[in-house]
Design a protein around this motif. Structure first.
Motif, PDB file in Angstrom:
ATOM      1  N   CYS A 159      -5.172   8.027 -11.586  1.00  0.00           N
ATOM      2  CA  CYS A 159      -6.657   8.889 -11.824  1.00  0.00           C
ATOM      3  C   CYS A 159      -6.534   9.546 -12.951  1.00  0.00           C
ATOM      4  CB  CYS A 159      -6.888   9.745 -10.657  1.00  0.00           C
ATOM      5  SG  CYS A 159      -5.649  11.170 -10.449  1.00  0.00           S
ATOM      6  N   ALA A 201       0.701  -1.423   0.012  1.00  0.00           N
ATOM      7  CA  ALA A 201      -0.028  -0.074   0.042  1.00  0.00           C
ATOM      8  C   ALA A 201       0.825   1.288  -0.054  1.00  0.00           C
ATOM      9  CB  ALA A 201      -0.916   0.072   1.276  1.00  0.00           C
ATOM     10  N   SER A 238      -5.888   3.622  -7.830  1.00  0.00           N
ATOM     11  CA  SER A 238      -6.869   4.488  -8.434  1.00  0.00           C
ATOM     12  C   SER A 238      -6.469   5.891  -8.136  1.00  0.00           C
ATOM     13  CB  SER A 238      -8.357   4.348  -7.647  1.00  0.00           C
ATOM     14  OG  SER A 238      -8.809   3.308  -7.845  1.00  0.00           O
ATOM     15  N   GLU A 239      -5.796   6.349  -7.186  1.00  0.00           N
ATOM     16  CA  GLU A 239      -5.376   7.704  -6.722  1.00  0.00           C
ATOM     17  C   GLU A 239      -4.030   7.930  -7.470  1.00  0.00           C
ATOM     18  OE1 GLU A 239      -3.298  10.117  -3.156  1.00  0.00           O
ATOM     19  OE2 GLU A 239      -4.175   8.285  -2.476  1.00  0.00           O
ATOM     20  N   ARG A 298     -16.165  -2.590  -6.375  1.00  0.00           N
ATOM     21  CA  ARG A 298     -15.782  -1.196  -6.881  1.00  0.00           C
ATOM     22  C   ARG A 298     -16.254  -0.795  -8.253  1.00  0.00           C
ATOM     23  NH1 ARG A 298     -10.989   0.541  -4.096  1.00  0.00           N
ATOM     24  NH2 ARG A 298     -10.684   1.904  -5.695  1.00  0.00           N
ATOM     25  N   ASP A 309     -14.992   1.285 -10.115  1.00  0.00           N
ATOM     26  CA  ASP A 309     -13.928   1.577 -11.242  1.00  0.00           C
ATOM     27  C   ASP A 309     -13.481   0.532 -11.933  1.00  0.00           C
ATOM     28  OD1 ASP A 309     -13.038   1.019  -8.742  1.00  0.00           O
ATOM     29  OD2 ASP A 309     -11.112   2.243  -8.819  1.00  0.00           O
ATOM     30  N   GLN A 350      -7.782  -3.762  -0.281  1.00  0.00           N
ATOM     31  CA  GLN A 350      -8.472  -2.611  -0.462  1.00  0.00           C
ATOM     32  C   GLN A 350      -7.562  -1.319  -0.522  1.00  0.00           C
ATOM     33  OE1 GLN A 350     -11.601  -0.923  -1.796  1.00  0.00           O
ATOM     34  NE2 GLN A 350     -12.471  -2.250  -0.210  1.00  0.00           N
ATOM     35  N   GLU A 351      -6.744  -1.215   0.248  1.00  0.00           N
ATOM     36  CA  GLU A 351      -5.734  -0.169   0.398  1.00  0.00           C
ATOM     37  C   GLU A 351      -4.937   0.001  -1.010  1.00  0.00           C
ATOM     38  OE1 GLU A 351      -3.341  -0.380   3.932  1.00  0.00           O
ATOM     39  OE2 GLU A 351      -5.073  -0.632   5.358  1.00  0.00           O
ATOM     40  N   LEU A 356      -5.869  -0.935  -3.716  1.00  0.00           N
ATOM     41  CA  LEU A 356      -6.767  -0.742  -5.088  1.00  0.00           C
ATOM     42  C   LEU A 356      -6.841   0.846  -4.994  1.00  0.00           C
ATOM     43  CD1 LEU A 356      -9.443  -3.735  -5.123  1.00  0.00           C
ATOM     44  CD2 LEU A 356      -7.592  -3.040  -6.803  1.00  0.00           C
ATOM     45  N   ASP A 357      -7.292   1.478  -3.659  1.00  0.00           N
ATOM     46  CA  ASP A 357      -7.432   3.035  -3.471  1.00  0.00           C
ATOM     47  C   ASP A 357      -6.153   3.386  -4.073  1.00  0.00           C
ATOM     48  OD1 ASP A 357      -9.854   2.435  -2.278  1.00  0.00           O
ATOM     49  OD2 ASP A 357      -9.103   2.682  -0.179  1.00  0.00           O
ATOM     50  N   ARG A 358      -4.932   3.020  -3.733  1.00  0.00           N
ATOM     51  CA  ARG A 358      -3.585   3.683  -3.991  1.00  0.00           C
ATOM     52  C   ARG A 358      -3.491   3.664  -5.457  1.00  0.00           C
ATOM     53  NH1 ARG A 358       0.933   5.314  -1.168  1.00  0.00           N
ATOM     54  NH2 ARG A 358       2.048   6.527  -2.585  1.00  0.00           N
TER      55      ARG A 358
END
Length: 268
Positions: free
Chosen positions: A216, A182, A212-213, A238, A240, A205-206, A208-210
């Protein structure tokens, strides 16, 4: 027997996602014929049968032995989380190290029909670097492994040095990074992401958030190749990422974040 053929099962319950094993075995057989050839595949099958029957014959032709001879790299063995040199806060989410199938990976990757030279490749939880070695066969912009275990990372680094010495690398760069997944930042460019059930759902999840960020503003598709997708629901929930296909009876799931161009091909 009929239950085995027509229902989802896990060869190693608790360690492996339920999938159609008969479909996986048939596809694996075809993939072995494709990459390994007729004779070596038959020898590998015979060695497997002899091994199950406890007959000490042809064991040097078992598929994992063939893989090790072909690569010449140190990627063998299983390392359980309890034996890994990782921080205690990550231990509960860690999964064991075991090298994935080179041929399964290559089959799934090639079904994407992408221009490798336009993409970076990242393996989260790359272990000793077995899939890094496979991905480096293709002309990616970069091939990067993220590994939290210092010992596994060190072995991967040694394997990369051996690959360089033997001129086995087509990717523009190949490296292993000692880090938790992450925390790793991706360059804002098209990526193929690979995970072999390396961690639990919270860390996934962390990650995937990273992703996507960091990506982006990337307009091209971003692909996520999930081998042994124990926590596939995290991706499926998700908005996305969209599931493209199942491979090997559901032993692999391929997802894509289409990007603004929406130009991607479905893998079969």
């Amino acid at each position: 027997m009929l239950k085995f053929v027509f229902t989802k099962t896990a060869r190693y319950p608790g360690l492996e996602v339920e999938h159609y094993q008969i479909m996986r075995n048939l596809r694996t057989l075809l993939v072995n014929f494709k990459y390994r050839g007729f004779l070596m595949t038959l020898l590998g099958l015979a060695a497997t049968i002899c091994g199950k029957a406890k007959i000490p014959f042809l064991q040097e032709y078992r598929f994992n032995k063939q893989n090790l001879r072909e690569s010449g790299l140190d990627t063998d063995g299983i390392v359980e989380p309890a034996m890994m040199d990782i921080p205690d806060e990550f231990r509960a989410s860690a999964c064991r190290y075991e090298a994935a199938s080179d041929y399964e990976f290559r089959h799934v990757l090639e079904r994407l029909h992408i221009d490798y030279s336009a993409y970076h490749f990242v393996d989260y939880g790359s272990g000793k670097g077995a899939i890094l070695a496979s991905a480096a066969r293709y002309p990616f912009k970069s091939v990067t492994g993220i590994e939290i275990s210092g010992a596994l990372h060190q072995t991967a680094t040694q394997n990369i040095a051996e690959m360089k010495r033997r001129d086995m690398i087509r990717a523009s760069s190949l490296t292993s990074v000692h880090s938790d997944a992450a925390s790793y930042s991706l360059p804002a460019a098209p990526h193929v992401i690979y995970v072999y059930n390396s961690f639990g759902p919270e860390v996934l999840q962390e990650v995937l958030d990273r992703i996507s960020e960091d990506l982006c503003n990337v307009t091209e598709p971003v692909y996520f190749l999930y081998n042994n997708p124990m926590h596939h629901n995290v991706l499926e929930e998700r908005p996305d990422f969209h599931r493209m296909s199942k491979s090997f009876g559901g032993k692999w799931l391929i997802f894509v974040r289409p990007g603004n161009s929406d130009e991607f091909r479905k893998a079969g």
